[in-house]
Design a protein around this motif. Structure first.
Motif, short mmCIF file in Angstrom:
data_model
loop_
_atom_site.label_atom_id
_atom_site.label_comp_id
_atom_site.label_asym_id
_atom_site.label_seq_id
_atom_site.Cartn_x
_atom_site.Cartn_y
_atom_site.Cartn_z
N LYS A 234 14.12 1.19 16.43
CA LYS A 234 13.85 1.27 14.99
C LYS A 234 14.71 0.26 14.22
O LYS A 234 15.91 0.15 14.46
N TYR A 235 14.06 -0.45 13.30
CA TYR A 235 14.81 -1.41 12.48
C TYR A 235 14.13 -1.61 11.14
O TYR A 235 12.94 -1.30 10.99
N LEU B 69 0.81 -1.22 0.00
CA LEU B 69 0.00 0.00 0.00
C LEU B 69 0.84 1.27 0.00
O LEU B 69 0.29 2.38 -0.05
N GLY B 70 2.17 1.14 0.07
CA GLY B 70 3.03 2.30 -0.09
C GLY B 70 3.49 2.98 1.18
O GLY B 70 4.02 4.10 1.12
N PHE B 71 3.33 2.33 2.33
CA PHE B 71 3.82 2.93 3.58
C PHE B 71 5.33 2.82 3.67
O PHE B 71 5.94 1.85 3.21
N GLU C 94 10.48 -7.15 4.85
CA GLU C 94 9.48 -6.87 3.82
C GLU C 94 9.74 -5.55 3.10
O GLU C 94 9.13 -5.27 2.07
N GLY C 95 10.63 -4.70 3.67
CA GLY C 95 10.95 -3.43 3.03
C GLY C 95 10.28 -2.23 3.67
O GLY C 95 9.98 -1.24 2.99
N ILE C 96 10.06 -2.29 4.97
CA ILE C 96 9.43 -1.19 5.69
C ILE C 96 10.17 -1.03 7.02
O ILE C 96 10.75 -1.99 7.53
#
Length: 283
Positions: free
Chosen positions: A173-174, A148-150, A178-180
């Motif tokens: 934070k990491y 969805l582009g987050f 999945e790329g997010i």
């Protein structure tokens, strides 16, 4: 010799989960979406009170807005953006992601994100799951968020709790595979366990001096930004009381509501605040 300059305050991230008192997970069994139109809505006025407080103290915040609130009060969405804050998604109907199939989750989050983006005419980068409800059982949620582009999520709380929590997950934070980016709610370590210090009910329950000391402990021990979360209904001591709610749920929801605004004001004075986007994603 010039006088020693005072130490500059660290900049942390302020966040507000924009939902009304009847949206909370603790009252799920008492209200359904069909009941919402008949209930007194207080989130618009409460959120505008927060906007004024933030302006008064020079603070910026990320507002994770529930889609149901955004659709009912679109002017509130534009006002938040106009005042220089970050608009992010809290999903649409405040249903825990752990209770949804992947398809239902996608439809819920898409409805929220698309409405916010259409209202503002720009992309929405951040998402927070209701009740921090991403865990080992539904990591597929991250695949959907990427689709969805987050750019980032703040949907996990690495503590032990009866309603949520992933105590063995990362505390800071990491990058997810999945790329997010995932930005957990802050914790401190005590007796080999994570203790929640990120806001919400803990902040209302404890005296301010204790919360302040715990935040300072985090600042001193961790090389990471701190973030804080709360809800507009938490500054509203006059909200309707839900008499049929379980005793524990009522205690958690109503404890120290009359003291919360004063605590928030003190928090705004004691620290420098900016958005999640600015603090965690921008160098």
């Amino acid at each position: 010799m010039s006088a020693k300059q005072p130490a500059q305050k660290k900049t942390h991230a302020m966040t507000v989960d924009v939902e009304d008192y009847f949206h909370v997970s603790a009252f799920d069994s008492l209200f359904s979406q069909k009941d919402w139109p008949n209930l007194e809505h207080r989130v618009d006025n409460n959120t505008r009170r927060l906007l004024d407080l933030f302006d008064e103290h020079g603070a910026k915040s990320t507002f994770f807005i529930l889609g149901a609130v955004a659709e009912k009060f679109p002017d509130l969405v534009t006002e938040i953006d106009k005042r220089g804050h970050e608009v992010a998604s809290h999903g649409f109907a405040h249903r825990r992601a752990t209770t949804q199939t992947q398809q239902v989750f996608k439809e819920d989050v898409y409805r929220s994100k698309s409405f916010l983006e259409d209202t503002l005419g720009k992309s929405i980068n951040g998402y927070r799951a209701p009740s921090f409800s991403i865990n080992d059982t539904n990591e597929w949620a991250y695949e959907t968020l990427v689709e969805l582009g987050f750019k980032y999520s703040s949907s996990t709380y690495p503590i032990e709790h009866d309603l949520y929590g992933v105590p063995d997950w990362p505390r800071f934070k990491y990058d997810r595979p999945e790329g997010i980016i995932e930005i957990p709610v802050p914790t401190i370590r005590k007796n080999h366990k994570n203790k929640g210090i990120g806001g919400g009910g803990y902040f209302r329950l404890y005296p301010y001096w204790l919360s302040k000391r715990r935040i300072q402990k985090f600042e001193q021990e961790e090389n990471a930004p701190y973030s804080f979360y709360f809800h507009p209904w938490e500054i509203d001591a006059e909200q309707p009381r839900i008499k049929d709610a379980p005793v524990l749920s009522k205690f958690r929801h109503y404890v120290n509501l009359s003291k919360m605004e004063g605590k928030i004001v003190q928090l705004l004075k004691d620290h420098q605040w900016d958005t999640m986007q600015s603090v965690y994603l921008e160098d």
